[in-house]
Design a protein around this motif. Structure first.
Motif, PDB file in Angstrom:
ATOM      1  N   PRO A  58     -12.658  12.303  -0.558  1.00  0.00           N
ATOM      2  CA  PRO A  58     -13.489  11.115  -0.803  1.00  0.00           C
ATOM      3  C   PRO A  58     -12.928   9.894  -0.075  1.00  0.00           C
ATOM      4  O   PRO A  58     -11.720   9.665  -0.043  1.00  0.00           O
ATOM      5  CB  PRO A  58     -13.433  10.942  -2.323  1.00  0.00           C
ATOM      6  N   LEU A  59     -13.839   9.103   0.484  1.00  0.00           N
ATOM      7  CA  LEU A  59     -13.467   7.903   1.234  1.00  0.00           C
ATOM      8  C   LEU A  59     -14.241   6.710   0.692  1.00  0.00           C
ATOM      9  O   LEU A  59     -15.455   6.792   0.455  1.00  0.00           O
ATOM     10  CB  LEU A  59     -13.787   8.085   2.725  1.00  0.00           C
ATOM     11  N   THR A  60     -13.554   5.591   0.497  1.00  0.00           N
ATOM     12  CA  THR A  60     -14.176   4.340   0.070  1.00  0.00           C
ATOM     13  C   THR A  60     -13.796   3.244   1.054  1.00  0.00           C
ATOM     14  O   THR A  60     -12.630   3.150   1.467  1.00  0.00           O
ATOM     15  CB  THR A  60     -13.706   3.937  -1.341  1.00  0.00           C
ATOM     16  N   LEU A  61     -14.773   2.414   1.440  1.00  0.00           N
ATOM     17  CA  LEU A  61     -14.510   1.261   2.293  1.00  0.00           C
ATOM     18  C   LEU A  61     -14.558  -0.008   1.448  1.00  0.00           C
ATOM     19  O   LEU A  61     -15.411  -0.150   0.571  1.00  0.00           O
ATOM     20  CB  LEU A  61     -15.554   1.151   3.406  1.00  0.00           C
ATOM     21  N   ILE A  62     -13.643  -0.932   1.719  1.00  0.00           N
ATOM     22  CA  ILE A  62     -13.643  -2.247   1.089  1.00  0.00           C
ATOM     23  C   ILE A  62     -13.819  -3.290   2.179  1.00  0.00           C
ATOM     24  O   ILE A  62     -13.069  -3.309   3.157  1.00  0.00           O
ATOM     25  CB  ILE A  62     -12.327  -2.530   0.332  1.00  0.00           C
ATOM     26  N   SER A  63     -14.826  -4.150   2.035  1.00  0.00           N
ATOM     27  CA  SER A  63     -15.046  -5.214   3.005  1.00  0.00           C
ATOM     28  C   SER A  63     -15.122  -6.546   2.286  1.00  0.00           C
ATOM     29  O   SER A  63     -15.188  -6.607   1.055  1.00  0.00           O
ATOM     30  CB  SER A  63     -16.338  -4.967   3.800  1.00  0.00           C
ATOM     31  N   GLY A  64     -15.144  -7.630   3.057  1.00  0.00           N
ATOM     32  CA  GLY A  64     -15.296  -8.945   2.453  1.00  0.00           C
ATOM     33  C   GLY A  64     -14.419  -9.989   3.116  1.00  0.00           C
ATOM     34  O   GLY A  64     -13.393  -9.675   3.732  1.00  0.00           O
ATOM     35  N   LEU A  65     -14.846 -11.244   2.989  1.00  0.00           N
ATOM     36  CA  LEU A  65     -14.112 -12.375   3.562  1.00  0.00           C
ATOM     37  C   LEU A  65     -13.141 -12.975   2.563  1.00  0.00           C
ATOM     38  O   LEU A  65     -12.845 -14.173   2.606  1.00  0.00           O
ATOM     39  CB  LEU A  65     -15.100 -13.447   4.030  1.00  0.00           C
ATOM     40  N   ALA A  66     -12.655 -12.158   1.650  1.00  0.00           N
ATOM     41  CA  ALA A  66     -11.696 -12.598   0.637  1.00  0.00           C
ATOM     42  C   ALA A  66     -10.506 -11.648   0.677  1.00  0.00           C
ATOM     43  O   ALA A  66     -10.416 -10.719  -0.123  1.00  0.00           O
ATOM     44  CB  ALA A  66     -12.346 -12.594  -0.751  1.00  0.00           C
ATOM     45  N   PRO A  67      -9.578 -11.846   1.622  1.00  0.00           N
ATOM     46  CA  PRO A  67      -8.511 -10.862   1.831  1.00  0.00           C
ATOM     47  C   PRO A  67      -7.605 -10.632   0.626  1.00  0.00           C
ATOM     48  O   PRO A  67      -7.221  -9.499   0.353  1.00  0.00           O
ATOM     49  CB  PRO A  67      -7.729 -11.441   3.022  1.00  0.00           C
ATOM     50  N   GLU A  68      -7.262 -11.685  -0.101  1.00  0.00           N
ATOM     51  CA  GLU A  68      -6.385 -11.504  -1.258  1.00  0.00           C
ATOM     52  C   GLU A  68      -7.073 -10.686  -2.342  1.00  0.00           C
ATOM     53  O   GLU A  68      -6.476  -9.783  -2.933  1.00  0.00           O
ATOM     54  CB  GLU A  68      -5.958 -12.865  -1.805  1.00  0.00           C
ATOM     55  N   ALA A  69      -8.346 -10.991  -2.603  1.00  0.00           N
ATOM     56  CA  ALA A  69      -9.086 -10.242  -3.619  1.00  0.00           C
ATOM     57  C   ALA A  69      -9.306  -8.800  -3.178  1.00  0.00           C
ATOM     58  O   ALA A  69      -9.211  -7.865  -3.991  1.00  0.00           O
ATOM     59  CB  ALA A  69     -10.421 -10.930  -3.906  1.00  0.00           C
ATOM     60  N   ALA A  70      -9.605  -8.597  -1.881  1.00  0.00           N
ATOM     61  CA  ALA A  70      -9.780  -7.235  -1.378  1.00  0.00           C
ATOM     62  C   ALA A  70      -8.483  -6.445  -1.486  1.00  0.00           C
ATOM     63  O   ALA A  70      -8.487  -5.247  -1.821  1.00  0.00           O
ATOM     64  CB  ALA A  70     -10.269  -7.274   0.067  1.00  0.00           C
ATOM     65  N   GLY A  71      -7.361  -7.111  -1.222  1.00  0.00           N
ATOM     66  CA  GLY A  71      -6.071  -6.444  -1.369  1.00  0.00           C
ATOM     67  C   GLY A  71      -5.792  -6.072  -2.810  1.00  0.00           C
ATOM     68  O   GLY A  71      -5.243  -5.004  -3.099  1.00  0.00           O
ATOM     69  N   ARG A  72      -6.173  -6.952  -3.733  1.00  0.00           N
ATOM     70  CA  ARG A  72      -5.975  -6.653  -5.159  1.00  0.00           C
ATOM     71  C   ARG A  72      -6.824  -5.456  -5.587  1.00  0.00           C
ATOM     72  O   ARG A  72      -6.353  -4.580  -6.320  1.00  0.00           O
ATOM     73  CB  ARG A  72      -6.336  -7.862  -6.011  1.00  0.00           C
ATOM     74  N   LEU A  73      -8.061  -5.396  -5.102  1.00  0.00           N
ATOM     75  CA  LEU A  73      -8.916  -4.262  -5.429  1.00  0.00           C
ATOM     76  C   LEU A  73      -8.321  -2.971  -4.885  1.00  0.00           C
ATOM     77  O   LEU A  73      -8.305  -1.938  -5.580  1.00  0.00           O
ATOM     78  CB  LEU A  73     -10.317  -4.482  -4.861  1.00  0.00           C
ATOM     79  N   ALA A  74      -7.830  -3.014  -3.654  1.00  0.00           N
ATOM     80  CA  ALA A  74      -7.215  -1.819  -3.070  1.00  0.00           C
ATOM     81  C   ALA A  74      -6.000  -1.380  -3.879  1.00  0.00           C
ATOM     82  O   ALA A  74      -5.790  -0.176  -4.109  1.00  0.00           O
ATOM     83  CB  ALA A  74      -6.826  -2.091  -1.618  1.00  0.00           C
ATOM     84  N   ASP A  75      -5.196  -2.335  -4.340  1.00  0.00           N
ATOM     85  CA  ASP A  75      -4.031  -1.994  -5.162  1.00  0.00           C
ATOM     86  C   ASP A  75      -4.450  -1.355  -6.482  1.00  0.00           C
ATOM     87  O   ASP A  75      -3.823  -0.391  -6.950  1.00  0.00           O
ATOM     88  CB  ASP A  75      -3.197  -3.249  -5.438  1.00  0.00           C
ATOM     89  N   LEU A  76      -5.516  -1.890  -7.090  1.00  0.00           N
ATOM     90  CA  LEU A  76      -6.002  -1.313  -8.345  1.00  0.00           C
ATOM     91  C   LEU A  76      -6.492   0.115  -8.137  1.00  0.00           C
ATOM     92  O   LEU A  76      -6.236   1.001  -8.966  1.00  0.00           O
ATOM     93  CB  LEU A  76      -7.128  -2.179  -8.911  1.00  0.00           C
ATOM     94  N   LEU A  77      -7.202   0.344  -7.041  1.00  0.00           N
ATOM     95  CA  LEU A  77      -7.690   1.694  -6.758  1.00  0.00           C
ATOM     96  C   LEU A  77      -6.525   2.655  -6.507  1.00  0.00           C
ATOM     97  O   LEU A  77      -6.576   3.822  -6.909  1.00  0.00           O
ATOM     98  CB  LEU A  77      -8.617   1.665  -5.542  1.00  0.00           C
ATOM     99  N   ARG A  78      -5.475   2.166  -5.858  1.00  0.00           N
ATOM    100  CA  ARG A  78      -4.320   3.023  -5.555  1.00  0.00           C
ATOM    101  C   ARG A  78      -3.521   3.347  -6.807  1.00  0.00           C
ATOM    102  O   ARG A  78      -3.139   4.505  -7.035  1.00  0.00           O
ATOM    103  CB  ARG A  78      -3.435   2.338  -4.520  1.00  0.00           C
ATOM    104  N   THR A  79      -3.268   2.332  -7.636  1.00  0.00           N
ATOM    105  CA  THR A  79      -2.465   2.577  -8.836  1.00  0.00           C
ATOM    106  C   THR A  79      -3.252   3.301  -9.917  1.00  0.00           C
ATOM    107  O   THR A  79      -2.672   3.968 -10.773  1.00  0.00           O
ATOM    108  CB  THR A  79      -1.934   1.246  -9.409  1.00  0.00           C
ATOM    109  N   GLY A  80      -4.575   3.194  -9.861  1.00  0.00           N
ATOM    110  CA  GLY A  80      -5.406   3.835 -10.878  1.00  0.00           C
ATOM    111  C   GLY A  80      -5.568   5.318 -10.687  1.00  0.00           C
ATOM    112  O   GLY A  80      -5.995   6.028 -11.611  1.00  0.00           O
ATOM    113  N   ARG A  81      -5.232   5.802  -9.497  1.00  0.00           N
ATOM    114  CA  ARG A  81      -5.382   7.237  -9.249  1.00  0.00           C
ATOM    115  C   ARG A  81      -4.302   7.702  -8.280  1.00  0.00           C
ATOM    116  O   ARG A  81      -4.327   7.361  -7.101  1.00  0.00           O
ATOM    117  CB  ARG A  81      -6.758   7.539  -8.662  1.00  0.00           C
ATOM    118  N   PRO A  82      -3.335   8.501  -8.741  1.00  0.00           N
ATOM    119  CA  PRO A  82      -2.313   9.036  -7.840  1.00  0.00           C
ATOM    120  C   PRO A  82      -2.963   9.851  -6.717  1.00  0.00           C
ATOM    121  O   PRO A  82      -4.008  10.462  -6.894  1.00  0.00           O
ATOM    122  CB  PRO A  82      -1.467   9.929  -8.757  1.00  0.00           C
ATOM    123  N   GLY A  83      -2.335   9.828  -5.576  1.00  0.00           N
ATOM    124  CA  GLY A  83      -2.882  10.563  -4.444  1.00  0.00           C
ATOM    125  C   GLY A  83      -3.844   9.753  -3.615  1.00  0.00           C
ATOM    126  O   GLY A  83      -4.494  10.298  -2.716  1.00  0.00           O
TER     127      GLY A  83
END
Length: 417
Positions: free
Chosen positions: A8-33
């Motif tokens: 599975p692949l998910t793309l994150i876009s947006g002109l809010a880099p800090e918020a996009a980074g936080r979302l990516a961190d949540l997705l990473r920590t919420g699911r190992p692998g």
């Protein structure tokens, strides 16, 4: 297509880099692998892209030197091969790509589906499940109604990048399957007006507050994506212009106009009238039929103070037009409903989201650019001799880039818009 399960692949876009980074961190920590990939393009005009890969305890930052610094090169030379490599690793169960602020998700999705890495597309290895776009509620409305260029905001994606911030911000939202709202609007009026615009340019796309989300909530975001979402499906320039069910009434001064006509535009009058799409207009998208080039459809797209006019390919009725069996069912249906015995499927169809301008003045300006009855009667040969300010098409600068290490080819060519 192989029988091996795709990652599975998910793309994150947006002109809010800090918020996009936080979302990516949540997705990473919420699911190992979960592997998170981010390409930072802030130095791309110097031929350098900074790539970050996070997987478990691994956090690797690499500076990539590209022969031709641009988004296309980044995709072809690094991201696409990287997606294949990650998908083959047994410890990778999901991939999240956090796009640079200047990147639009649609061309990335197109490349994933159409650019061949070796002898096959990356879609044989990854399954694009959703596109998430992060919206900075404090400044998004200002971004999409302004005329700042990416260069003025130090967000260039290549030396030749002439896009405006509004064009990128709207493209990111329109292609999203889910909107993540970050921060708060400056006041109640700004909040209401932002919602009114989103209701019209991203109708039916769910909105979720990012500030209230934890890792567990981020892990269930895919469940919030509606079944009818595009999930990376690239827009057909001859397909329906309205997705979802946008409201037709005016709200906070934001209105929606659909302009249609069964006769062509005069090229010079259209050129003179087109400035009406740059004042008090949030968004314009659609197809235009210009008398001096009767066999090709124009693609017209404006965002805030930026305007682009490109080539959407031939009409079905054109001498070199595609066969009916080669186009989508939606395009065949639209053509059948409006087919003219003389001009076939040629027609005007523009969708305009207005702000300070009124739909009535937009419609009056566009109607005034159509051929008169006398000009219409003169016929195709007379039209071809009209002076034409739309004669040249823009070519994407790195279209012919050759890659040494592997062979990257394209299945069909994406139209420039």
């Amino acid at each position: 297509m192989t029988d091996t399960p795709r990652v599975p692949l998910t793309l994150i876009s947006g002109l809010a880099p800090e918020a996009a980074g936080r979302l990516a961190d949540l997705l990473r920590t919420g699911r190992p692998g979960t592997a998170v990939v981010h390409h930072d393009l802030r130095h791309v005009t110097s031929g350098v892209v900074r790539r970050r890969i996070q997987l478990g305890p691994r956090d690797q930052l690499t500076a990539l030197e590209l022969a031709h610094g641009c988004v296309s090169c980044t995709l072809r030379e690094d991201l696409l091969p990287l997606l294949r490599k990650l998908s083959s690793m047994p410890q990778v169960e999901r991939i999240v790509v956090r796009l640079d602020e200047a990147m639009e998700p649609e061309p990335v999705s197109w490349a994933i589906r159409n650019v061949l890495v070796g002898d096959r597309p990356v879609t044989e290895d990854v399954d694009l499940k959703a596109v998430f776009t992060v919206v900075d509620c404090a400044r998004w409305l200002t971004d999409v109604t302004g005329d700042d260029t990416l260069e003025e905001r130090s967000l260039l994606a290549s030396q030749e990048d002439e896009r405006t911030v509004a064009q990128v911000a709207l493209a990111q939202v329109e292609f999203a399957d889910l909107l993540l709202l970050s921060g708060a609007a400056t006041d109640a009026w700004n909040a209401a007006k932002t919602c009114a615009v989103l209701d019209r340019v991203a109708a039916g796309v769910p909105r979720i507050e990012l500030s209230e989300m934890d890792a567990a909530g981020a892990g269930s975001l895919l469940a919030a994506v509606p079944p009818h979402s595009r999930r990376g499906e690239v827009t057909d320039p001859h397909g329906p212009l309205l997705r979802g069910q946008p409201p037709l009434h005016t709200d906070c001064g934001i209105a929606l106009l659909t302009f249609t006509a069964q006769r062509p535009f005069h090229p010079e009058r259209l050129h003179d009238a087109i400035d009406v799409l740059l004042e008090g207009v949030v968004r314009t998208r659609g197809r235009a039929w210009v008398a001096s080039q009767p066999d090709v459809a124009f693609w017209v797209e404006s965002a805030g103070g930026g305007l682009g006019i490109g080539h959407a390919g031939p009409w079905l009725d054109a001498p070199d037009g595609p066969a009916w069996a080669e186009v989508s069912p939606e395009r065949r249906t639209l053509a059948s409903l409006r087919w003219d015995p003389v001009f076939g499927d040629r027609a005007q169809e523009l969708v305009v989201v207005t702000d300070q301008a009124t739909p009535e003045e937009i419609e009056a300006a566009l109607t005034g650019a159509l051929l008169t009855d006398e000009e219409l009667a003169a016929g195709l040969e007379a039209w071809r001799n009209y002076p034409d300010p739309f004669g040249a098409w823009h070519e994407e600068p790195c279209e012919d880039t050759e890659v040494d290490e592997d062979t990257y080819t394209v299945k069909g060519k994406e139209e420039n818009k």
